[in-house]
Scaffold this active site. Structure first.
Site, short mmCIF file in Angstrom:
data_model
loop_
_atom_site.label_atom_id
_atom_site.label_comp_id
_atom_site.label_asym_id
_atom_site.label_seq_id
_atom_site.Cartn_x
_atom_site.Cartn_y
_atom_site.Cartn_z
N CYS A 18 0.80 -1.22 0.00
CA CYS A 18 0.00 0.00 0.00
C CYS A 18 0.84 1.27 0.00
O CYS A 18 2.02 1.25 0.28
CB CYS A 18 -0.86 0.07 1.27
SG CYS A 18 -1.92 -1.32 1.49
N GLY A 47 0.38 0.21 -5.18
CA GLY A 47 -0.84 -0.57 -5.11
C GLY A 47 -1.83 -0.11 -6.16
O GLY A 47 -2.08 1.09 -6.27
N ASN A 121 -0.36 1.26 5.76
CA ASN A 121 0.56 0.48 4.92
C ASN A 121 1.34 -0.45 5.84
O ASN A 121 2.01 0.01 6.76
CB ASN A 121 1.52 1.43 4.19
CG ASN A 121 2.61 0.70 3.40
OD1 ASN A 121 3.67 1.23 3.17
ND2 ASN A 121 2.35 -0.53 3.00
N GLY A 122 1.24 -1.74 5.58
CA GLY A 122 1.95 -2.72 6.41
C GLY A 122 1.06 -3.91 6.69
O GLY A 122 -0.01 -4.06 6.10
N TYR A 261 13.45 -2.38 -5.16
CA TYR A 261 12.40 -2.48 -6.16
C TYR A 261 11.15 -1.62 -5.91
O TYR A 261 10.65 -0.99 -6.82
CB TYR A 261 11.99 -3.95 -6.28
CG TYR A 261 10.79 -4.18 -7.16
CD1 TYR A 261 10.86 -3.95 -8.54
CD2 TYR A 261 9.58 -4.62 -6.63
CE1 TYR A 261 9.75 -4.15 -9.35
CE2 TYR A 261 8.47 -4.83 -7.44
CZ TYR A 261 8.56 -4.58 -8.79
OH TYR A 261 7.47 -4.77 -9.59
#
Ligand code: SF4
Length: 488
Positions: A18, A47, A121-122, A261
């Protein structure tokens, strides 16, 4: 954890879960939702399954969400429905909970004392336990997402006041989290005690921004201020910006894959510029495993800076040998191997005149299932390359991620239990080498100078003992204890 096979198998890559973005404008007439929209467009690489924006006006939070890309969901008409001077937004790739509108974020809770919206996010490692406790106390859930646990915990504790509600919530949850939370009158940011997922702070015309990556602050014309520290909570309202640490046991362990990445190359995360880290990884690869060649090429996009670095370090000419189609949709791809390999051909093509008759070094960021590498070797050789040597700027991915990154099962990680030379043969390459773990850390710790926007002299920050990285998917050792796995 892995829920939507058709989508998660569509690419031979690990996927970020996310991105979050929040804005607090001091001017009550400013349209924070529109700014969040632009922030989300810049975080779209984190995302693409769903996106949402929640904004607050006159102490009322309105939220709109949809499936797909932010640019497709948020028409001018939809955006006009969520006016307000503070807003949070979210882009999602599902790892925990299915890919459905119920699991799209932000999650909003309206209760007697107010309302909140949470963008996360996580991945929480104790979400099941916390969820059960909340359900036992009569709290209902509308989704299968671990992030809804956070919104319900904050709402449950809200009568203690915002600050206490946040600290009590955060002390209870475990795992990785970068949070952007909207209340009736404040924007809140928080980062887990290891800072596994990134979160940074920016300024905009006297207002404030929270973003997963600094590229999103740039996108709305803001000024990067600093990263939110591991274990830090920041509360922004009209009166003040309050920052405090909720955990004494903090040890920075940023996800190393962000630099390899996930993150955009124009982002700076915890004082390491992503582009510079990728160039350095290529240089180190060149030092560690140079091979005689006529050309070095990178798999777009993240393999390209590393190929430039490799070329510099070894004197091998750099060229663009592979072109990536940016317009390949995700929906038509199904999980069987043949179709996956065909998808790679649609996505990548070789510039034949560039590679014909040459010994080629092919640089990629990682090998996950091996589908992409196998296919690229085959099309390079088909185009007349004399030799193809694969060099990878991350160590072998042998273990799953528990902190918000979508990883295949251990058995599907092609590097698991295989030597680099055997794997090279399997992929049809003339040789294959990965960067060492030490090499990867070196690419992250020897930092480029980072200048500020006032033109002050750049500062160089060396990694100290307090600076370390999560390397769990490479080493199997994780910064947070994970059931069935080794801690560090
Ligand atoms: S396990 Fe790998 S992908 Fe997951 S947070 Fe750690 S380094 Fe990143």
């Amino acid at each position: 954890m892995h829920s939507n096979t058709a989508i998660q198998d569509e690419e031979d890559k690990l996927h970020e879960e996310c991105g979050v973005f929040g804005v607090f404008c001091n001017d009550p007439e400013r349209d924070a939702a529109a700014l969040v929209y632009y922030g989300l467009l810049s975080l779209q690489h984190r995302g693409q399954e769903s996106a949402g924006i929640a904004a607050v006006k006159d102490k009322t939070i309105e939220c709109r969400k949809g499936m797909g890309l932010a640019g497709e969901i948020f028409t001018p008409e939809l955006l006009s429905q969520i006016k307000g001077s503070a807003a949070v937004g979210h882009v999602r790739y599902s790892t925990f909970g299915s890919s459905s509108i119920e699991n799209a974020q932000p999650f909003v809770s309206r209760f007697k004392l107010g309302s909140i919206a949470v963008a996360h996010n996580g991945t929480l490692t104790n979400a099941d336990v916390v969820r059960e406790l909340l359900e036992d106390s009569g709290i209902g859930f509308t989704s299968s997402s671990d992030s809804e646990v956070i919104v319900n915990l904050i709402a449950k504790n809200y009568k203690k006041g915002l600050e206490k509600a946040l600290t009590d919530t955060i002390k209870f949850i475990k795992g990785s989290y970068a949070l952007a939370v909207l209340t009736d009158d404040a924007l809140v940011g928080a980062r887990d005690p290891n800072g596994i997922r990134p979160l940074c702070l920016g300024k905009l015309n006297g207002g404030w921004i929270l973003a997963s990556e600094s590229c999103a602050i740039d996108a709305v014309g803001g000024e990067f201020v600093r990263d939110i520290e591991p274990g830090e909570v920041i509360i922004i309202n009209r009166e003040q910006v309050l920052s405090f640490s909720f955990s004494e046991k903090t040890r920075r362990a940023v996800c190393a894959f962000e630099y390899v990445y996930f993150a955009r190359p124009d982002s700076v995360i915890d004082q390491v510029d992503v582009y510079g880290a990728r160039i350095r990884a290529g240089e180190i690869l060149g030092r560690e495993s140079a091979v005689k060649a006529d050309l070095v090429i990178g798999v777009p996009d993240s393999g390209i800076p590393a190929a430039i670095g490799y070329g510099r370090a070894t004197g091998t000419p750099f060229g663009l040998g592979i072109v990536k189609s940016k317009y390949v949709g995700r929906t038509f791809i199904s999980p069987d191997q043949n179709k996956r390999e065909r998808a790679v051909s649609v996505k990548h093509n070789v510039i034949k005149s560039e590679v014909r008759g040459k010994r080629v070094v092919l640089i990629d960021d990682s090998i996950v299932r091996g589908t992409t590498s196998r296919r690229l070797v085959s099309i390079l050789k088909g185009a007349g390359a004399k030799e193809v040597h694969i060099r990878i700027c991350s160590p072998p991915v042998c273990s799953p991620c528990y902190f918000g990154i979508d990883t295949p099962h251990r058995k599907d990680l092609i590097s698991n239990g295989t030597s680099a030379s055997d794997l090279g043969k399997t992929l049809g390459a003339d040789s294959l080498a990965f960067i060492s773990v030490e090499g990867l850390l070196e690419s992250l710790s020897v930092l480029d100078a980072i200048g500020d926007k006032n033109g002050d002299a750049p500062v160089s920050i060396k990694a100290g003992p307090e600076r370390s990285y999560c390397l769990g998917c490479f080493t199997g050792e994780y910064p947070i204890p994970v059931s069935g796995e080794t801690g560090e």
